[in-house]
Design a protein around this motif. Structure first.
Motif, PDB file in Angstrom:
ATOM      1  N   LEU A   1       0.821  -1.213   0.000  1.00 60.13           N
ATOM      2  CA  LEU A   1       0.000   0.000   0.000  1.00 60.13           C
ATOM      3  C   LEU A   1       0.856   1.265   0.000  1.00 60.13           C
ATOM      4  N   SER A   2       2.002   1.217   0.664  1.00 57.19           N
ATOM      5  CA  SER A   2       2.859   2.404   0.698  1.00 57.19           C
ATOM      6  C   SER A   2       3.412   2.729  -0.689  1.00 57.19           C
ATOM      7  N   THR A   3       3.703   1.713  -1.499  1.00 58.98           N
ATOM      8  CA  THR A   3       4.207   1.993  -2.854  1.00 58.98           C
ATOM      9  C   THR A   3       3.115   2.616  -3.723  1.00 58.98           C
ATOM     10  N   ILE A   4       1.888   2.182  -3.513  1.00 61.84           N
ATOM     11  CA  ILE A   4       0.759   2.755  -4.264  1.00 61.84           C
ATOM     12  C   ILE A   4       0.488   4.177  -3.785  1.00 61.84           C
ATOM     13  N   HIS A   5       0.501   4.389  -2.479  1.00 59.77           N
ATOM     14  CA  HIS A   5       0.317   5.732  -1.918  1.00 59.77           C
ATOM     15  C   HIS A   5       1.381   6.690  -2.465  1.00 59.77           C
ATOM     16  N   ALA A   6       2.610   6.216  -2.512  1.00 58.69           N
ATOM     17  CA  ALA A   6       3.691   7.065  -3.021  1.00 58.69           C
ATOM     18  C   ALA A   6       3.419   7.477  -4.464  1.00 58.69           C
ATOM     19  N   GLU A   7       2.998   6.536  -5.282  1.00 62.41           N
ATOM     20  CA  GLU A   7       2.715   6.894  -6.679  1.00 62.41           C
ATOM     21  C   GLU A   7       1.557   7.873  -6.773  1.00 62.41           C
TER      22      GLU A   7
ATOM     23  N   HIS B   1       5.190   9.788   8.600  1.00 63.47           N
ATOM     24  CA  HIS B   1       5.609   8.969   9.732  1.00 63.47           C
ATOM     25  C   HIS B   1       4.376   8.197  10.182  1.00 63.47           C
ATOM     26  N   VAL B   2       4.548   6.966  10.562  1.00 60.72           N
ATOM     27  CA  VAL B   2       3.401   6.162  10.990  1.00 60.72           C
ATOM     28  C   VAL B   2       3.758   5.390  12.257  1.00 60.72           C
ATOM     29  N   ASN B   3       2.734   5.024  12.984  1.00 62.06           N
ATOM     30  CA  ASN B   3       2.908   4.192  14.162  1.00 62.06           C
ATOM     31  C   ASN B   3       1.959   3.001  14.021  1.00 62.06           C
ATOM     32  N   LEU B   4       2.162   2.238  12.956  1.00 62.44           N
ATOM     33  CA  LEU B   4       1.255   1.144  12.630  1.00 62.44           C
ATOM     34  C   LEU B   4       1.441  -0.075  13.521  1.00 62.44           C
ATOM     35  N   PHE B   5       2.649  -0.282  13.995  1.00 65.51           N
ATOM     36  CA  PHE B   5       2.958  -1.501  14.725  1.00 65.51           C
ATOM     37  C   PHE B   5       3.517  -1.220  16.117  1.00 65.51           C
ATOM     38  N   GLY B   6       3.227  -0.034  16.639  1.00 63.52           N
ATOM     39  CA  GLY B   6       3.711   0.312  17.969  1.00 63.52           C
ATOM     40  C   GLY B   6       5.231   0.349  17.997  1.00 63.52           C
ATOM     41  N   PRO B   7       5.825  -0.024  19.096  1.00 63.30           N
ATOM     42  CA  PRO B   7       7.284   0.062  19.213  1.00 63.30           C
ATOM     43  C   PRO B   7       8.024  -1.023  18.416  1.00 63.30           C
TER      44      PRO B   7
ATOM     45  N   ILE C   1       8.049  -1.685  15.158  1.00 64.09           N
ATOM     46  CA  ILE C   1       8.634  -1.228  13.892  1.00 64.09           C
ATOM     47  C   ILE C   1       8.689   0.296  13.904  1.00 64.09           C
ATOM     48  N   ASP C   2       9.793   0.831  13.466  1.00 65.40           N
ATOM     49  CA  ASP C   2      10.070   2.265  13.475  1.00 65.40           C
ATOM     50  C   ASP C   2       9.024   3.069  12.695  1.00 65.40           C
ATOM     51  N   GLU C   3       8.778   4.294  13.150  1.00 65.73           N
ATOM     52  CA  GLU C   3       7.812   5.179  12.483  1.00 65.73           C
ATOM     53  C   GLU C   3       8.269   5.603  11.089  1.00 65.73           C
ATOM     54  N   GLU C   4       9.510   5.329  10.740  1.00 66.47           N
ATOM     55  CA  GLU C   4      10.050   5.641   9.412  1.00 66.47           C
ATOM     56  C   GLU C   4       9.752   4.522   8.416  1.00 66.47           C
ATOM     57  N   MET C   5       8.980   3.541   8.815  1.00 66.58           N
ATOM     58  CA  MET C   5       8.739   2.355   8.004  1.00 66.58           C
ATOM     59  C   MET C   5       8.394   2.669   6.555  1.00 66.58           C
ATOM     60  N   LEU C   6       7.382   3.489   6.326  1.00 67.21           N
ATOM     61  CA  LEU C   6       6.951   3.768   4.959  1.00 67.21           C
ATOM     62  C   LEU C   6       8.020   4.525   4.180  1.00 67.21           C
ATOM     63  N   ARG C   7       8.717   5.413   4.849  1.00 70.61           N
ATOM     64  CA  ARG C   7       9.821   6.133   4.192  1.00 70.61           C
ATOM     65  C   ARG C   7      10.912   5.144   3.790  1.00 70.61           C
ATOM     66  N   ASP C   8      11.203   4.204   4.671  1.00 72.64           N
ATOM     67  CA  ASP C   8      12.231   3.213   4.371  1.00 72.64           C
ATOM     68  C   ASP C   8      11.851   2.365   3.156  1.00 72.64           C
ATOM     69  N   VAL C   9      10.574   2.017   3.066  1.00 70.75           N
ATOM     70  CA  VAL C   9      10.098   1.221   1.921  1.00 70.75           C
ATOM     71  C   VAL C   9      10.344   1.974   0.623  1.00 70.75           C
ATOM     72  N   ILE C  10       9.916   3.227   0.568  1.00 69.21           N
ATOM     73  CA  ILE C  10      10.041   3.997  -0.668  1.00 69.21           C
ATOM     74  C   ILE C  10      11.501   4.332  -0.953  1.00 69.21           C
ATOM     75  N   ARG C  11      12.279   4.577   0.060  1.00 69.17           N
ATOM     76  CA  ARG C  11      13.709   4.822  -0.149  1.00 69.17           C
ATOM     77  C   ARG C  11      14.366   3.590  -0.770  1.00 69.17           C
ATOM     78  N   ALA C  12      13.951   2.411  -0.356  1.00 67.22           N
ATOM     79  CA  ALA C  12      14.553   1.164  -0.844  1.00 67.22           C
ATOM     80  C   ALA C  12      14.015   0.733  -2.207  1.00 67.22           C
TER      81      ALA C  12
END
Length: 159
Positions: free
Chosen positions: A74-80, A94-100, A102-113
């Motif tokens: 979903l993050s790749t689709i949101h980015a597009e 920044h998101v807090n989808l999984f509490g402590p 997984i880092d709040e940078e999760m979606l940024r990390d996905v798109i960066r990668a």
């Protein structure tokens, strides 16, 4: 000559045991990306004869992993949808989808990668100019579309 194996089907085509090869889109794409057809002078049709859709599948005994995989897609689709690219990954929220866990940078990390869905498509699905970005492979972004993400199979043969 029906066979469960694409490689056996290809061998039957090569040795003349059959004259037509029918495969799923993913199999044809893989062979086309290896220039298998072009090197042998075969022609690949463009009409889709089935509604074969591919999906990510995760084990049902780990719902956290399934949710994580879903959010990655979903993050790749949101980015597009929001014109966020690998170069501008920092625009992802920044998101807090999984509490402590997984880092709040999760979606940024996905798109960066990986980049956005469109960037992934451009990098992998356009090999050999076989899979065009049209029809159900487009984002549903106009007023006639009911889904804000990817087109569903309801639109499978629309241009």
């Amino acid at each position: 000559i029906p066979s469960e194996s694409t490689s056996r089907n290809v061998a039957s085509l090569e040795d003349g045991a059959c004259t037509v090869l029918v495969c799923g889109s993913a199999d044809i794409f893989q062979l086309r990306s290896q220039t298998w057809f072009d090197d042998r002078g075969y022609i690949v049709g463009t009409k889709h004869l089935s509604r074969e859709s591919l999906a990510l599948v995760t084990r049902d005994n780990d719902p956290m992993w399934s949710k994580f995989v879903n959010w990655v897609v979903l993050s790749t689709i949101h980015a597009e949808e929001n014109n966020i690219t690998q170069e501008t990954y920092w625009q992802m929220p920044h998101v807090n989808l999984f509490g402590p866990t997984i880092d709040e940078e999760m979606l940024r990390d996905v798109i960066r990668a990986t980049g956005s869905y469109g960037e992934i498509w451009q990098r992998h699905a356009t090999i050999g100019n076989f899979m065009k970005r049209e029809g159900r492979n487009l984002l549903a972004a106009n007023a006639n579309d009911t889904n804000p993400l990817l087109r569903s199979d309801l639109f499978w043969d629309d241009p």
